[in-house]
Design a protein around this motif. Structure first.
Motif, PDB file in Angstrom:
ATOM      1  N   VAL A   1       0.906  -1.097   0.031  1.00 42.27           N
ATOM      2  CA  VAL A   1      -0.033  -0.087   0.047  1.00 42.27           C
ATOM      3  C   VAL A   1       1.231   1.308   0.193  1.00 42.27           C
ATOM      4  N   HIS A   2       1.606   1.649   1.304  1.00 50.21           N
ATOM      5  CA  HIS A   2       2.919   2.466   1.108  1.00 50.21           C
ATOM      6  C   HIS A   2       4.091   1.562   0.821  1.00 50.21           C
TER       7      HIS A   2
ATOM      8  N   TYR B   1      -5.596   2.370  -3.422  1.00 55.76           N
ATOM      9  CA  TYR B   1      -6.054   2.438  -2.217  1.00 55.76           C
ATOM     10  C   TYR B   1      -6.584   3.223  -1.023  1.00 55.76           C
ATOM     11  N   ASP B   2      -7.110   3.736  -1.803  1.00 56.22           N
ATOM     12  CA  ASP B   2      -8.085   4.768  -1.221  1.00 56.22           C
ATOM     13  C   ASP B   2      -9.187   4.108  -0.746  1.00 56.22           C
ATOM     14  N   VAL B   3      -9.541   4.084   0.928  1.00 61.05           N
ATOM     15  CA  VAL B   3     -10.580   4.018   1.681  1.00 61.05           C
ATOM     16  C   VAL B   3     -11.670   3.573   1.797  1.00 61.05           C
ATOM     17  N   THR B   4     -11.528   4.948   1.486  1.00 57.91           N
ATOM     18  CA  THR B   4     -13.327   5.774   0.949  1.00 57.91           C
ATOM     19  C   THR B   4     -14.023   5.634  -0.141  1.00 57.91           C
ATOM     20  N   GLU B   5     -13.203   5.429  -1.695  1.00 61.78           N
ATOM     21  CA  GLU B   5     -13.194   4.438  -2.900  1.00 61.78           C
ATOM     22  C   GLU B   5     -13.701   3.281  -2.525  1.00 61.78           C
ATOM     23  N   ARG B   6     -13.215   2.305  -1.883  1.00 63.18           N
ATOM     24  CA  ARG B   6     -13.496   1.504  -1.380  1.00 63.18           C
ATOM     25  C   ARG B   6     -14.571   0.658  -0.674  1.00 63.18           C
ATOM     26  N   GLY B   7     -15.047   1.586   0.086  1.00 62.43           N
ATOM     27  CA  GLY B   7     -15.387   1.658   0.936  1.00 62.43           C
ATOM     28  C   GLY B   7     -17.291   1.647  -0.309  1.00 62.43           C
ATOM     29  N   GLU B   8     -17.190   3.202  -1.061  1.00 63.15           N
ATOM     30  CA  GLU B   8     -18.469   2.727  -1.736  1.00 63.15           C
ATOM     31  C   GLU B   8     -18.564   1.402  -2.821  1.00 63.15           C
ATOM     32  N   ARG B   9     -17.638   1.143  -3.341  1.00 61.37           N
ATOM     33  CA  ARG B   9     -17.047   0.154  -4.426  1.00 61.37           C
ATOM     34  C   ARG B   9     -17.740  -1.046  -4.027  1.00 61.37           C
ATOM     35  N   LEU B  10     -17.327  -1.346  -2.203  1.00 60.19           N
ATOM     36  CA  LEU B  10     -18.023  -2.010  -1.704  1.00 60.19           C
ATOM     37  C   LEU B  10     -19.320  -2.070  -0.802  1.00 60.19           C
ATOM     38  N   ALA B  11     -20.047  -1.433  -1.119  1.00 61.28           N
ATOM     39  CA  ALA B  11     -21.441  -0.488  -0.579  1.00 61.28           C
ATOM     40  C   ALA B  11     -21.837  -1.814   0.223  1.00 61.28           C
ATOM     41  N   GLU B  12     -22.391  -2.491  -1.390  1.00 58.06           N
ATOM     42  CA  GLU B  12     -23.546  -4.066  -0.914  1.00 58.06           C
ATOM     43  C   GLU B  12     -22.962  -4.438   0.712  1.00 58.06           C
ATOM     44  N   PHE B  13     -21.477  -4.673   0.552  1.00 60.01           N
ATOM     45  CA  PHE B  13     -21.593  -5.637   1.427  1.00 60.01           C
ATOM     46  C   PHE B  13     -20.119  -5.028   2.716  1.00 60.01           C
ATOM     47  N   PRO B  14     -21.388  -4.371   3.626  1.00 62.09           N
ATOM     48  CA  PRO B  14     -20.825  -3.482   4.813  1.00 62.09           C
ATOM     49  C   PRO B  14     -19.906  -3.559   5.631  1.00 62.09           C
ATOM     50  N   LEU B  15     -20.191  -4.702   6.017  1.00 61.38           N
ATOM     51  CA  LEU B  15     -18.697  -5.215   6.624  1.00 61.38           C
ATOM     52  C   LEU B  15     -17.721  -5.391   6.085  1.00 61.38           C
TER      53      LEU B  15
ATOM     54  N   ALA C   1     -16.782  -3.532   4.017  1.00 60.57           N
ATOM     55  CA  ALA C   1     -16.011  -1.803   3.945  1.00 60.57           C
ATOM     56  C   ALA C   1     -15.398  -1.048   4.563  1.00 60.57           C
ATOM     57  N   ALA C   2     -16.398  -1.537   5.594  1.00 61.03           N
ATOM     58  CA  ALA C   2     -15.965  -0.892   6.883  1.00 61.03           C
ATOM     59  C   ALA C   2     -14.336  -1.685   7.320  1.00 61.03           C
ATOM     60  N   ALA C   3     -14.288  -3.097   6.903  1.00 60.89           N
ATOM     61  CA  ALA C   3     -12.930  -3.959   7.662  1.00 60.89           C
ATOM     62  C   ALA C   3     -11.663  -2.725   7.245  1.00 60.89           C
ATOM     63  N   GLY C   4     -11.968  -1.696   5.307  1.00 60.47           N
ATOM     64  CA  GLY C   4     -11.024  -1.515   5.197  1.00 60.47           C
ATOM     65  C   GLY C   4     -10.075  -0.289   6.348  1.00 60.47           C
ATOM     66  N   THR C   5     -10.784   0.606   6.914  1.00 58.37           N
ATOM     67  CA  THR C   5      -9.811   0.888   7.380  1.00 58.37           C
ATOM     68  C   THR C   5      -9.302   0.865   8.358  1.00 58.37           C
ATOM     69  N   HIS C   6      -9.633  -1.109   8.798  1.00 63.40           N
ATOM     70  CA  HIS C   6      -8.708  -1.899   9.762  1.00 63.40           C
ATOM     71  C   HIS C   6      -7.753  -2.524   8.771  1.00 63.40           C
ATOM     72  N   LEU C   7      -7.686  -2.535   7.581  1.00 62.64           N
ATOM     73  CA  LEU C   7      -6.637  -3.627   6.718  1.00 62.64           C
ATOM     74  C   LEU C   7      -5.649  -2.319   6.281  1.00 62.64           C
ATOM     75  N   PHE C   8      -6.139  -0.588   6.219  1.00 67.76           N
ATOM     76  CA  PHE C   8      -5.346   0.067   4.752  1.00 67.76           C
ATOM     77  C   PHE C   8      -5.043   1.202   5.910  1.00 67.76           C
ATOM     78  N   GLU C   9      -5.350   1.522   6.931  1.00 67.93           N
ATOM     79  CA  GLU C   9      -4.709   2.844   7.788  1.00 67.93           C
ATOM     80  C   GLU C   9      -4.394   2.191   9.147  1.00 67.93           C
ATOM     81  N   GLU C  10      -3.781   2.937  10.137  1.00 68.92           N
ATOM     82  CA  GLU C  10      -3.110   3.205  11.520  1.00 68.92           C
ATOM     83  C   GLU C  10      -2.026   1.657  11.557  1.00 68.92           C
ATOM     84  N   TYR C  11      -1.465   2.313  10.066  1.00 66.14           N
ATOM     85  CA  TYR C  11      -0.708   0.692  10.307  1.00 66.14           C
ATOM     86  C   TYR C  11       0.953   0.850  11.916  1.00 66.14           C
ATOM     87  N   ASP C  12       1.071   1.682  12.231  1.00 67.29           N
ATOM     88  CA  ASP C  12       1.661   1.083  13.184  1.00 67.29           C
ATOM     89  C   ASP C  12       0.296   0.684  14.606  1.00 67.29           C
TER      90      ASP C  12
END
Length: 232
Positions: free
Chosen positions: A173-174, A184-198, A200-211
């Motif tokens: 990703v980085h 790897y834009d989390v917002t775009e990913r969430g919109e693309r996976l809107a019909e799979f809400p869980l 979609a929400a997992a994106g923040t836990h996968l691709f952000e806040e790596y530390d």
């Protein structure tokens, strides 16, 4: 009388496995591992490519030496607490859990310093025995804390593999700090996976806040080690 200028060419370090590996690591951040070629390294060293084959039969041998040089640098930068069992007799000894945490934090930091750093390390065979001294100290520390040898080996190998895999995904990703791979834009990913809400929400836990996620994953492993082996 005006002195004659010194026209002696600058001294070039003798070509060796180490100087070639150092040049390769300098180029790695520019090219990435896939585009790192012996020809490009030879150009960096101002020699002909065939000269490198005196030191490395193929690219994998070079990668092994690159990983070894990365390890040497990591070992030089490691805190004293990891280089001895008891660095300061007046201070409390570093516990096994803290040793593993500090070592893997240092490993992640070192891998992130290079584009494709985790890929260079993955599957590479260290040359020489530089790594054995650090390994010996870590194993002795875990045995002193109550581990059996096989348990200590499995603990260190599992946390090493976790860190290596985590950084491999993180650099997907980085590639380098401050650079984000397209797609790897989390917002775009969430919109693309809107019909799979869980999902979609997992994106923040996968691709952000790596530390934070790295730390939590490492703690999960150590909690499991403690519970399975009964070592506190």
């Amino acid at each position: 009388m005006t002195p004659t200028p010194d026209r002696t060419p600058p001294r070039v370090p003798p070509l060796s496995r180490t100087t070639v590996a150092e040049a390769a690591l300098r180029l790695l951040n520019e090219t990435g591992l896939e585009k790192l070629t012996l020809r490009a390294i030879a150009s960096e060293l101002d020699v002909k490519a065939p000269a490198l084959y005196w030191h490395f039969k193929n690219k994998q041998e070079l990668i092994d030496e690159m990983a070894t040089e990365m390890y040497r640098r990591m070992a030089r930068d490691a805190p004293e607490s990891l280089s001895t069992l008891d660095p300061d007799p007046s201070a409390p000894a570093l516990g096994w859990r803290d040793r593993v945490l500090v070592a893997n934090r240092g490993l992640r930091h070192s891998l992130l310093a290079y584009r494709d750093g985790a890929r260079v390390f993955s599957g590479s065979r260290f040359t020489g025995t530089d790594h054995a001294e650090h390994s010996e100290i870590q194993l002795r520390a875990l045995l002193a804390a109550g581990f059996e040898l096989d348990q200590a080996v499995r603990t260190l190998a599992t946390t090493f593999s976790y860190t290596l895999g985590f950084v491999t995904e993180e650099q997907g990703v980085h590639p380098v700090p401050g650079e984000r791979r397209e797609g790897y834009d989390v917002t775009e990913r969430g919109e693309r996976l809107a019909e799979f809400p869980l999902s979609a929400a997992a994106g923040t836990h996968l691709f952000e806040e790596y530390d934070a996620h790295f730390e939590e994953g490492l703690q999960l492993i150590l909690d499991g080690v403690s519970a399975r082996y009964g070592v506190r």
